[in-house]
Design a protein around this motif. Structure first.
Motif, mmCIF file in Angstrom:
data_model
loop_
_atom_site.group_PDB
_atom_site.id
_atom_site.type_symbol
_atom_site.label_atom_id
_atom_site.label_comp_id
_atom_site.label_asym_id
_atom_site.label_seq_id
_atom_site.Cartn_x
_atom_site.Cartn_y
_atom_site.Cartn_z
ATOM 1 N N UNK A 162 52.325 -12.864 156.528
ATOM 2 C CA UNK A 162 51.628 -11.620 156.218
ATOM 3 C C UNK A 162 52.212 -10.982 154.961
ATOM 4 N N UNK A 163 53.525 -10.894 154.903
ATOM 5 C CA UNK A 163 54.184 -10.280 153.752
ATOM 6 C C UNK A 163 53.936 -11.112 152.490
ATOM 7 N N UNK A 164 53.894 -12.420 152.615
ATOM 8 C CA UNK A 164 53.586 -13.272 151.463
ATOM 9 C C UNK A 164 52.186 -12.972 150.944
ATOM 10 N N UNK A 165 51.232 -12.791 151.845
ATOM 11 C CA UNK A 165 49.866 -12.432 151.422
ATOM 12 C C UNK A 165 49.854 -11.095 150.698
ATOM 13 N N UNK A 166 50.644 -10.151 151.179
ATOM 14 C CA UNK A 166 50.727 -8.846 150.510
ATOM 15 C C UNK A 166 51.395 -8.984 149.140
ATOM 16 N N UNK A 167 52.377 -9.875 149.040
ATOM 17 C CA UNK A 167 53.076 -10.099 147.771
ATOM 18 C C UNK A 167 52.186 -10.831 146.772
ATOM 19 N N UNK A 168 51.269 -11.641 147.259
ATOM 20 C CA UNK A 168 50.356 -12.373 146.377
ATOM 21 C C UNK A 168 49.175 -11.520 145.930
ATOM 22 N N UNK A 176 59.136 -8.639 150.832
ATOM 23 C CA UNK A 176 58.033 -8.552 149.867
ATOM 24 C C UNK A 176 58.557 -8.800 148.457
ATOM 25 N N UNK A 177 59.661 -8.158 148.098
ATOM 26 C CA UNK A 177 60.238 -8.338 146.756
ATOM 27 C C UNK A 177 60.625 -9.790 146.500
ATOM 28 N N UNK A 178 61.240 -10.432 147.489
ATOM 29 C CA UNK A 178 61.623 -11.847 147.357
ATOM 30 C C UNK A 178 60.387 -12.721 147.156
ATOM 31 N N UNK A 179 59.372 -12.491 147.988
ATOM 32 C CA UNK A 179 58.163 -13.306 147.913
ATOM 33 C C UNK A 179 57.411 -13.085 146.599
ATOM 34 N N UNK A 191 61.565 -1.380 157.934
ATOM 35 C CA UNK A 191 60.789 -1.230 156.707
ATOM 36 C C UNK A 191 61.560 -1.775 155.505
ATOM 37 N N UNK A 192 62.857 -1.541 155.452
ATOM 38 C CA UNK A 192 63.680 -2.066 154.355
ATOM 39 C C UNK A 192 63.708 -3.592 154.363
ATOM 40 N N UNK A 193 63.794 -4.185 155.558
ATOM 41 C CA UNK A 193 63.760 -5.655 155.668
ATOM 42 C C UNK A 193 62.430 -6.178 155.131
ATOM 43 N N UNK A 194 61.336 -5.525 155.504
ATOM 44 C CA UNK A 194 60.006 -5.961 155.075
ATOM 45 C C UNK A 194 59.839 -5.805 153.562
ATOM 46 N N UNK A 195 60.277 -4.678 153.017
ATOM 47 C CA UNK A 195 60.166 -4.455 151.566
ATOM 48 C C UNK A 195 61.017 -5.471 150.798
ATOM 49 N N UNK A 196 62.215 -5.760 151.296
ATOM 50 C CA UNK A 196 63.051 -6.776 150.647
ATOM 51 C C UNK A 196 62.383 -8.149 150.692
ATOM 52 N N UNK A 231 58.619 -12.098 143.714
ATOM 53 C CA UNK A 231 59.379 -12.743 142.643
ATOM 54 C C UNK A 231 59.206 -14.254 142.651
ATOM 55 N N UNK A 232 59.267 -14.857 143.830
ATOM 56 C CA UNK A 232 59.122 -16.311 143.941
ATOM 57 C C UNK A 232 57.717 -16.762 143.533
ATOM 58 N N UNK A 233 56.705 -16.000 143.917
ATOM 59 C CA UNK A 233 55.328 -16.363 143.559
ATOM 60 C C UNK A 233 55.099 -16.256 142.054
ATOM 61 N N UNK A 234 55.582 -15.189 141.455
ATOM 62 C CA UNK A 234 55.361 -14.981 140.018
ATOM 63 C C UNK A 234 56.190 -15.919 139.148
ATOM 64 N N UNK A 235 57.310 -16.389 139.668
ATOM 65 C CA UNK A 235 58.153 -17.312 138.898
ATOM 66 C C UNK A 235 57.893 -18.777 139.275
ATOM 67 N N UNK A 236 56.867 -19.012 140.080
ATOM 68 C CA UNK A 236 56.489 -20.356 140.536
ATOM 69 C C UNK A 236 57.621 -21.041 141.306
ATOM 70 N N UNK A 237 58.393 -20.259 142.047
ATOM 71 C CA UNK A 237 59.483 -20.810 142.847
ATOM 72 C C UNK A 237 59.233 -20.696 144.342
ATOM 73 N N UNK A 238 58.051 -20.196 144.737
ATOM 74 C CA UNK A 238 57.758 -20.045 146.162
ATOM 75 C C UNK A 238 57.699 -21.417 146.821
ATOM 76 N N UNK A 239 58.288 -21.506 147.999
ATOM 77 C CA UNK A 239 58.246 -22.717 148.816
ATOM 78 C C UNK A 239 57.970 -22.307 150.259
ATOM 79 N N UNK A 240 57.503 -23.262 151.037
ATOM 80 C CA UNK A 240 57.312 -23.013 152.467
ATOM 81 C C UNK A 240 58.642 -22.598 153.074
ATOM 82 N N UNK A 241 58.641 -21.649 153.998
ATOM 83 C CA UNK A 241 59.893 -21.287 154.673
ATOM 84 C C UNK A 241 60.388 -22.439 155.547
ATOM 85 N N UNK A 242 61.671 -22.414 155.818
ATOM 86 C CA UNK A 242 62.258 -23.413 156.697
ATOM 87 C C UNK A 242 61.543 -23.367 158.048
#
Length: 191
Positions: free
Chosen positions: A27-33, A73-76, A66-71, A78-89
């Protein structure tokens, strides 16, 4: 020290009151995208089923979540925009079930998140646009990975080797999702 989502849910006995870890991450990845940032205050309640009353016992507990979720979102983002996103473990293909349960849950969360940003996507990438095919391909791929059994008859009718097709879709998702996010960001910037 930042507490992980899993640790937070376990420590506060919230596993059955919030989306699972994988659903949340999807869900958070979709929001980050999403092409336009949607304030987390507008979608955070979806993490506990959209109920008006949160399952948290204190304001501090809600703030920590909320802080965990926002963090995340920020990670996702950044990973999406830098083409570094990968499937989670935990997300992987499966010899017995085509994809793992974690993959299904992650894709379920992604699809739930897409529904919140759907209008933004459709305005930015309307049906008759070149980008619409990219958006449609990503959504179709996520849907196929969420419910591969339903997709098998269609793939077989098209002569696709079932597991090979899913492997190709699964392995291609990072490039597709990053590409879609980057193109959306570019279109927003040009607008």
């Amino acid at each position: 020290m930042q507490v992980s989502l899993t640790q937070f849910m376990t420590d506060n006995d919230l596993e059955n009151q919030l989306l699972s870890e994988m659903q949340t991450k999807g869900f958070v990845t979709a929001m980050a995208a999403a092409p336009y940032m949607i304030d987390p205050s507008e979608w955070l309640a979806f993490m506990w089923g959209g109920e008006e009353e949160s399952p948290f016992s204190s304001h501090e507990q809600l703030e920590q979540y909320a802080n965990i979720i926002v963090n995340l979102w920020n990670e996702q983002r950044g990973a999406l925009l830098s083409a570094e996103w990968q499937w989670p473990e935990g997300c992987a293909l499966s010899d017995t079930d085509i994809v793992t349960a974690d993959t299904r849950l992650y894709c379920e969360g992604l699809l739930q998140g897409w529904t919140l940003a759907r209008d933004d996507w459709e305005i930015l990438m309307p049906e008759d646009s070149q980008e619409s095919a990219l958006l449609g391909g990503v959504l179709l791929s996520i849907s196929l990975l969420f419910d591969p059994e339903a997709a098998l008859p269609t793939l077989e009718a098209q002569g696709a080797a079932e597991l090979a097709q899913f492997e190709e879709i699964f392995k291609g998702m990072p490039v597709m999702l990053c590409g879609l996010t980057q193109r959306a960001a570019q279109l927003v910037e040009e607008a």
